[in-house]
Design an enzyme around this catalytic site. Structure first.
Site, PDB file in Angstrom:
ATOM      1  N   GLU B 411       0.872  -1.172   0.000  1.00  0.00           N
ATOM      2  CA  GLU B 411       0.000   0.000   0.000  1.00  0.00           C
ATOM      3  C   GLU B 411       0.910   1.223   0.000  1.00  0.00           C
ATOM      4  O   GLU B 411       1.726   1.391   0.909  1.00  0.00           O
ATOM      5  CB  GLU B 411      -0.921   0.003   1.219  1.00  0.00           C
ATOM      6  N   GLU B 504     -15.401  -4.884  -2.027  1.00  0.00           N
ATOM      7  CA  GLU B 504     -15.196  -4.290  -0.706  1.00  0.00           C
ATOM      8  C   GLU B 504     -16.252  -3.247  -0.341  1.00  0.00           C
ATOM      9  O   GLU B 504     -16.585  -3.085   0.826  1.00  0.00           O
ATOM     10  CB  GLU B 504     -13.796  -3.670  -0.617  1.00  0.00           C
TER      11      GLU B 504
END
Lengths: 702, 702
Positions: B411, B504
């Site tokens: 990330e 998600e």
């Protein structure tokens, strides 16, 4: 705030119990300076610096504002500790063999109602004061976006100041001398010859700014150890004779810097001296920097160098291999004379080897110079790809045989993201060729777009370059970087920066006035060495291109003196080999003058007028002396008090010749030799825009 | 330009001699499409695309404008060459074993009065058209700063369109279905749950945008091979039923991209089909991309994986080891349940090993998650530093023993400059641990500040990541990147992107409506595989946190079908191991379904309504079938015409159970087996928001 408003604040401040309770004062070890700090009833922070019992910085505000919390008000004092430190350390290289770091420290710990904690750390030296803001790791505050620094500097009078404008992108300006009350940068916005500049606030000036008070006391406002923060500018309030801090912003125009706790700001440094010479001898900025972070420093060596460089500036050759808009067919020859060709570079290597220079800088060696300028784009330069006419294997071999190193050149065109992607590969390429010095350049507008040369993003970049080059045992000389602020103590491989208006401006612009080199050491060079590139013997540009009118505003003798008066561990002999070979007698001084010193004495100095400096060569008893003047001729008497008693020295004096004058007669140099000893007086005449260089060699028999 | 003005232009255009002289038309090999291009008297460029003899894109403008020169007008035709190409190539992985690339090409060469040259290259396929602008190296023009692309797409009617807004930073939007005349993004600006979005033009939509004409013909406007350019958006002109190109800008707000000649733009692609299924089967975008640039592709393998991921989304665990504002004293335990701890990861490895998954993704394994979000700062994550409770050596050893690989997670928090500095080290760290897959993430506002997720700077970054990972034999799955445009042909290690609204969103927002997965393959997924993360069995979030109201808008059977209808070489079984272990009979389909195919047939499709797709497993005769519907229940009949003759298959049908309904009764799945052969008809009932998955295994005796 007007002066009367400030006065009201102060009256209040001094008379309330809460203020008295928070007031703390420390004095420097020799009681030359004192710093007081306290809070008013609103929890705002004020400080004052006295020098020799008179205000140097009168009561002034402190603090920061951030996007989420105002760290300039609402504070309570939760602790204040004092300590004294006295240590002596040895720089890897420098003007002196060792430096004493002797101060009284105050750690002033604050907390606001929300529980946010901030410490202000003050260090009082006899020669000035440093302070910085510190933010320990704390619950509820893990990142701050700094929107403003509130630190103010209330001057005690309308001092004479030497300053350049608060340009976000460039330090390459001519200095202005004015009263504080007359600071105005408007004319700089119209100034030519600086491609990348960004001057938006007419009252903003750069640090260091140096001032002379009516009583002769000198004060310089500077910063030390710039890292992870925007560089410090000062917004002048001419009416109130006050400066307010102004941080260079980031690409996010509402934010000056983003910092993760724990963090501390760079030091804010106030240099104080009874005279101009003391400012030049100050070690305050270095002392405020962290100790050396490089374990093995054996590979770091001051050096003198020559290079393929000035010939491009005077118009004899190009950095580029092809013309900027030229597309070469197979076998077609370029219309440009490309400087960095194998044969030409070998000529410089021969010269360097013959006359004892350590390095040869080669600019324009790598692909990318076609159409590199002013495009604000990435992926221009390849730092591992020579032009076809530059046989790097052969050049490196040839240099090695002659005991000379090639100095690498990395012009980034300010496409810094590109450079960061190539850094590891570029340094590996240098290591492969045994090159241990690189000159970097940041010409053009910064990429990441919206960042500035002097903002937080770039401040971090320069430190990264220092770190990565150190890891690869490479010395670095940065051009068009932010001005240094003493980081060479921490990263002694960070040899020098340009970061000011250098010699090159004399080749293609109105140039640098004769006073320029009499100001630089008091301002820009306070933060660290400058790669000014002195040593120009052929000062008239029409020698090269008949239509050119530019001249270097100097006599030749002054060019010699600069090797002593402008300190740097990295000095270029910038002129062309053929110009030196025509005047080998004069050139002898450049061959002799060292670049590392055990001792330095500033004998005479007046900002913008004259400087006379004597330095003792590292590891020897030999001294070198330089004396320079502005546009006015001067007769100077130099008492050789610094020589050791009972020793005889051979003084070789390189003086301005008869009728020398920077404009009308720059060339004559008179060389004379004589024996001298301690206490003798040298009487020197400096021509208008002239100077004098002296080598003082201990005679064996002495 | 109004429609009548265009008509005037065209009348003029068609009637003048100069226009006639410049007019060129090519037809696709099977004469399904034709493209015409010509210049009007002002040297402006117009083109038209016909499909099956009716206009698909009516006369529309072309060209670019740049800072220095207008490349949309003043042109003369200096040459036009045609050629036909017919080649078949084999993708490293994909929906089919081989792809035919068969087109007629027109190279239309232009020059303006200043001598600037531009070529427009058209390729006419039976299933659509590609064109791009090319700029050969030329004297007088070495860099262009593109300010606008003038390309327009004049629709031939008020088609029904499926679109998302022209957000510079995100593709994670719910699709809108509307007429072209009704395009308006205003409501998206008020939409929540997307932290980083930038929607400034209410009429701008993203590519690909897919439309259905009144006669059932489908047209999609897309781009292919995005690199070194801002992504293509389209500005709708609802009145004139026209789209104008809009390039995502750079941090320099006046400039869309800066390009060094020679260069060419990405392809502009117009996909055409008589029906919706044809759009799904189109290989136009892939064909317009460059062939594979990786020599040895043996290490590139499609894969199924599980991971420490969904448990964070549902609120059972955190990415972070400590609380965001928490400072742990020595020995103090964090208040958070950190997902990526050794023990928990081992549980996933056990599960993956037992059920035959290739990889285990571990998010939140490395330092930096404390206070990472929304700070717009650099140097957050360290990609080589695990949290103290994650024993990476032990985890990797444990996984290796069980034949499973750990999938790395990077990330970046969109601090892309930071990531680029760490990339080499991060990939070396992966190599050290034998990890050959990485999921990257770009959550947050981009650094370099002022750049956008979908602008030129980032387009170049994604390609750099593909290149650098390939060099390190690493496969990459990019989240929050720009949508792909077929680059996986060139970089087959670039397995998938998220770059759309994924599963998600169902865990913590209003979620994805049941039609969402019936639109994605027609729009976002045209450009390349999506890591949608299907396979959620426990669809109600209040199972985990009683107060949560979110649900996945699906039946469980539909979750199975997505593995076939949403193509990707990288498919997650996204739910928690314990949820799968409760329903191993249903889970069997996820175990069986492959991720690489030799053949694909879209049997039934209607955008936003339903999709039924059959695919043949790579290297076998086994087929898998998925059928999904939107919020409406459907009965579908599937003729098994694609099976080879004379063979018997065991069909295992995973159908919505009795009274299944995405909202009221999502869980029931009825599993039935039977023998089938070519020509048999499967009659399936799809519940509201439901689906059906079928495995068709060739019986040995068959």
């Amino acid at each position: 705030m007007t002066r009367s408003a400030i006065f009201a604040v102060l009256l209040f401040f001094c008379n309330t119990l809460s203020a008295q309770k928070t007031l703390r004062t420390i004095q420097s070890p020799g009681r030359q300076t004192s710093v007081s700090v306290g809070l008013n009833r609103s929890g705002e922070i004020f400080y004052r610096i006295n020098y020799r019992n008179r205000p140097a910085v009168d009561w002034s505000r402190m603090g920061l504002t951030t996007k989420s919390v105002d760290l300039s008000t609402g504070f309570k004092l939760i602790g204040a500790d004092e300590k004294t430190r006295d240590e002596t350390w040895k720089p890897v290289w420098g003007e002196v063999a060792q430096i004493r770091d002797h101060y009284r420290e105050l750690e002033y710990r604050l907390q606001n109602e929300a529980g946010h904690r901030m410490t202000i750390r003050f260090r009082a030296y006899d020669a000035g004061v440093g302070f910085r803001y510190e933010f320990p790791a704390q619950n509820g505050l893990s990142t701050v976006s700094v929107t403003d620094e509130r630190t103010e500097f209330q001057m005690a009078g309308d001092h004479t100041a030497w300053w350049i404008p608060g340009d976000y992108d460039s330090n390459e300006h001519v200095y202005t001398t004015s009263k504080v009350s007359a600071i105005d940068c408007a004319h700089y916005e119209r100034e030519g010859n600086i491609y990348t500049k960004h001057i938006v606030h007419p009252k903003n000036v750069q640090t260091p700014i140096t001032m002379k008070m009516a009583d002769g006391t000198h004060i310089a406002l500077a910063e030390a150890a710039l890292a992870d923060f925007g560089a410090l500018h000062l917004e002048a309030d001419p009416k109130n004779l006050k400066f307010k801090s102004f941080l260079i912003p980031s690409a996010d125009s509402t934010i000056k810097s983003v910092n993760t706790l724990p963090f501390h700001t760079p030091w804010r440094a106030v240099l104080l001296s009874p005279d101009a010479a003391g400012i030049l001898e100050s070690k305050l900025i270095l002392n405020l920097n962290e100790p050396c972070k490089i374990e093995d420093v054996s590979w770091i060596k001051p050096q003198k160098y020559v290079g393929v460089w000035w010939e491009m500036h005077v118009g004899l050759a190009s950095w580029d291999y092809e013309g900027p808009q030229e597309i070469l067919a197979a076998g077609q020859k370029p219309t440009f004379r490309h400087g960095a060709n194998t044969e030409n570079v070998k000529r410089y290597i021969d010269f360097a080897g013959k006359y004892g220079f350590d390095g040869v800088l080669v600019e324009g060696w790598n692909t990318g110079w076609k159409n590199w300028f002013g495009q604000w784009k990435e992926e221009i330069f390849d730092f591992a790809k020579p032009y076809p006419d530059y046989d790097i294997d052969e050049v490196v071999r040839y240099a090695r045989e002659r005991g000379v190193r090639i100095i690498m050149h990395h012009e980034t065109s300010s496409a810094v993201t590109s450079y960061e992607r190539q850094m590891d590969a570029a340094y590996a390429y240098m290591n492969k060729y045994g090159m241990n010095s690189v000159k970097t350049g940041y010409v053009g507008k910064i990429i990441p777009k919206g960042e500035w040369h002097d903002g937080q993003w770039m401040a971090n970049h320069y430190v990264r370059v220092a770190e990565r080059t150190a890891k690869n045992r490479i010395m670095v000389d940065m051009h068009e970087s932010v001005r240094p602020s003493g980081q060479h103590r921490t990263w002694p491989n960070w040899m020098a920066c340009e970061a000011a208006r250098g010699q090159e401006f004399n080749a293609w612009s109105a140039g640098n006035p004769p006073e320029h080199e009499c100001i630089l050491p008091f301002t820009r060079i306070l933060g660290g060495p400058m790669d000014y590139t002195p040593g120009i013997f052929e000062v008239r540009m029409n020698t090269y291109v008949p239509t050119k009118k530019e001249v270097v505003h100097t006599t030749v003798a002054k060019q010699l003196a600069l090797y002593v008066t402008l300190y740097s561990p990295l000095q270029m002999a910038a002129d062309l080999p053929e110009n030196y070979e025509k005047r080998l007698d004069v050139f002898q001084f450049i061959r002799d003058v060292p670049v590392d010193w055990d001792d330095t004495r500033v004998l005479q100095a007046s900002i913008g007028d004259y400087i006379t400096t004597a330095r003792r060569q590292k590891g020897t008893q030999n001294w070198f002396l330089g004396s320079i003047t502005d546009e006015n001729p001067r007769d100077v008497q130099i008492k050789l008090a610094f020589l050791p008693p009972g020793k005889t020295y051979e003084a070789i004096v390189y003086a301005d010749g008869p009728d020398a004058h920077w404009d009308t007669n720059p060339y004559p140099v008179t060389i004379s030799k004589r024996a001298v000893k301690k206490g003798d007086v040298l009487r020197l005449h400096l021509a208008a825009g002239g100077g004098c260089a002296v080598s003082l060699k201990l005679l064996e028999r002495g």
